[in-house]
Design a protein around this motif. Structure first.
Motif, short mmCIF file in Angstrom:
data_model
loop_
_atom_site.label_atom_id
_atom_site.label_comp_id
_atom_site.label_asym_id
_atom_site.label_seq_id
_atom_site.Cartn_x
_atom_site.Cartn_y
_atom_site.Cartn_z
N HIS A 34 95.11 75.52 96.59
CA HIS A 34 95.27 74.08 96.77
C HIS A 34 93.96 73.32 96.49
CE1 HIS A 34 99.36 74.41 97.96
NE2 HIS A 34 99.10 75.01 99.11
N LEU A 35 92.85 73.90 96.91
CA LEU A 35 91.55 73.28 96.61
C LEU A 35 91.31 73.22 95.11
CD1 LEU A 35 89.26 74.95 99.30
CD2 LEU A 35 89.81 72.53 99.13
N GLU A 36 91.57 74.33 94.43
CA GLU A 36 91.33 74.39 92.99
C GLU A 36 92.23 73.43 92.21
OE1 GLU A 36 89.73 78.98 92.56
OE2 GLU A 36 91.70 78.49 91.75
N ASN A 37 93.41 73.15 92.73
CA ASN A 37 94.35 72.25 92.06
C ASN A 37 94.27 70.81 92.58
OD1 ASN A 37 95.50 74.13 90.24
ND2 ASN A 37 96.62 75.03 91.93
N ASN A 38 93.21 70.52 93.31
CA ASN A 38 92.98 69.16 93.83
C ASN A 38 94.13 68.64 94.69
OD1 ASN A 38 90.39 68.73 92.48
ND2 ASN A 38 91.61 68.76 90.62
N ARG A 39 94.78 69.53 95.41
CA ARG A 39 95.88 69.12 96.30
C ARG A 39 95.44 69.08 97.77
NH1 ARG A 39 100.16 73.30 95.02
NH2 ARG A 39 99.21 73.87 93.06
N TYR A 40 94.19 69.41 98.01
CA TYR A 40 93.71 69.48 99.39
C TYR A 40 92.24 69.11 99.40
CZ TYR A 40 92.31 71.71 103.80
OH TYR A 40 91.79 71.97 105.04
N ASN A 41 91.86 68.18 100.26
CA ASN A 41 90.46 67.82 100.44
C ASN A 41 89.91 68.63 101.60
OD1 ASN A 41 90.52 65.95 98.36
ND2 ASN A 41 91.01 64.27 99.72
N PRO A 42 88.86 69.39 101.37
CA PRO A 42 88.34 70.26 102.42
C PRO A 42 87.54 69.50 103.46
CG PRO A 42 86.92 70.37 100.52
CD PRO A 42 88.10 69.52 100.13
N SER A 43 87.45 70.09 104.62
CA SER A 43 86.52 69.58 105.63
C SER A 43 85.11 69.84 105.11
CB SER A 43 86.73 70.31 106.95
OG SER A 43 86.36 71.68 106.81
N LEU A 44 84.14 69.18 105.70
CA LEU A 44 82.75 69.41 105.32
C LEU A 44 82.36 70.87 105.58
CD1 LEU A 44 80.12 68.32 104.25
CD2 LEU A 44 79.58 67.53 106.55
N LYS A 45 82.84 71.42 106.68
CA LYS A 45 82.54 72.80 107.03
C LYS A 45 83.07 73.76 105.96
CE LYS A 45 83.21 76.20 110.69
NZ LYS A 45 83.80 76.47 112.00
N LEU A 46 84.31 73.54 105.51
CA LEU A 46 84.90 74.41 104.49
C LEU A 46 84.18 74.21 103.15
CD1 LEU A 46 86.91 76.47 103.48
CD2 LEU A 46 88.60 74.62 103.27
N ALA A 47 83.88 72.98 102.79
CA ALA A 47 83.17 72.71 101.54
C ALA A 47 81.82 73.43 101.52
CB ALA A 47 82.97 71.21 101.35
N TYR A 48 81.13 73.39 102.63
CA TYR A 48 79.84 74.07 102.75
C TYR A 48 80.00 75.58 102.63
CZ TYR A 48 75.31 75.48 104.63
OH TYR A 48 74.08 76.07 104.80
N ALA A 49 81.01 76.13 103.28
CA ALA A 49 81.25 77.57 103.22
C ALA A 49 81.58 78.03 101.81
CB ALA A 49 82.37 77.96 104.19
N VAL A 50 82.41 77.26 101.11
CA VAL A 50 82.77 77.60 99.73
C VAL A 50 81.53 77.53 98.84
CG1 VAL A 50 84.12 76.89 97.72
CG2 VAL A 50 85.19 76.93 99.97
N ALA A 51 80.74 76.49 99.00
CA ALA A 51 79.52 76.35 98.20
C ALA A 51 78.57 77.52 98.44
CB ALA A 51 78.83 75.02 98.51
N ARG A 52 78.40 77.91 99.68
CA ARG A 52 77.52 79.06 99.99
C ARG A 52 78.06 80.34 99.39
NH1 ARG A 52 75.13 79.89 105.73
NH2 ARG A 52 73.97 81.35 104.49
N ALA A 53 79.39 80.55 99.50
CA ALA A 53 80.01 81.76 98.96
C ALA A 53 79.85 81.84 97.45
CB ALA A 53 81.48 81.82 99.36
N LEU A 54 79.83 80.69 96.79
CA LEU A 54 79.70 80.66 95.34
C LEU A 54 78.26 80.42 94.89
CD1 LEU A 54 82.95 78.68 94.48
CD2 LEU A 54 82.54 81.14 94.23
N ASP A 55 77.33 80.45 95.84
CA ASP A 55 75.90 80.32 95.57
C ASP A 55 75.58 79.04 94.80
OD1 ASP A 55 73.25 81.15 95.82
OD2 ASP A 55 73.29 82.15 93.86
N THR A 56 76.11 77.93 95.29
CA THR A 56 75.85 76.64 94.67
C THR A 56 75.82 75.57 95.75
OG1 THR A 56 76.48 75.19 92.83
CG2 THR A 56 78.29 76.12 94.14
#
Length: 68
Positions: A34-56
């Protein structure tokens, strides 16, 4: 405000599956889909976790667009 995401692009560059990314950040695979298809806006906590996991950064993963 709309949010466009580049999660799929970064995930594929790193050779990671949706399942692997979901496991790293503590969500279900469907959430990543859902995130990849722009159907869900993540919380700041989730956005941060995804960014860290993807090293960006959050700024590299998400683009904010005004609803004009």
């Amino acid at each position: 405000m709309k949010i466009r995401t580049r999660i799929k692009e970064f995930r594929l560059k790193s050779g990671m599956t949706q399942e692997a990314l979901a496991s790293l950040v503590g969500v279900r695979r469907e959430t990543i889909l859902h995130l990849e298809n722009n159907r869900y806006n993540p919380s700041l906590k989730l956005a941060y976790a995804v960014a860290r996991a993807l090293d960006t950064t959050i700024e590299a993963l998400f683009e904010f667009e005004d609803d004009d």
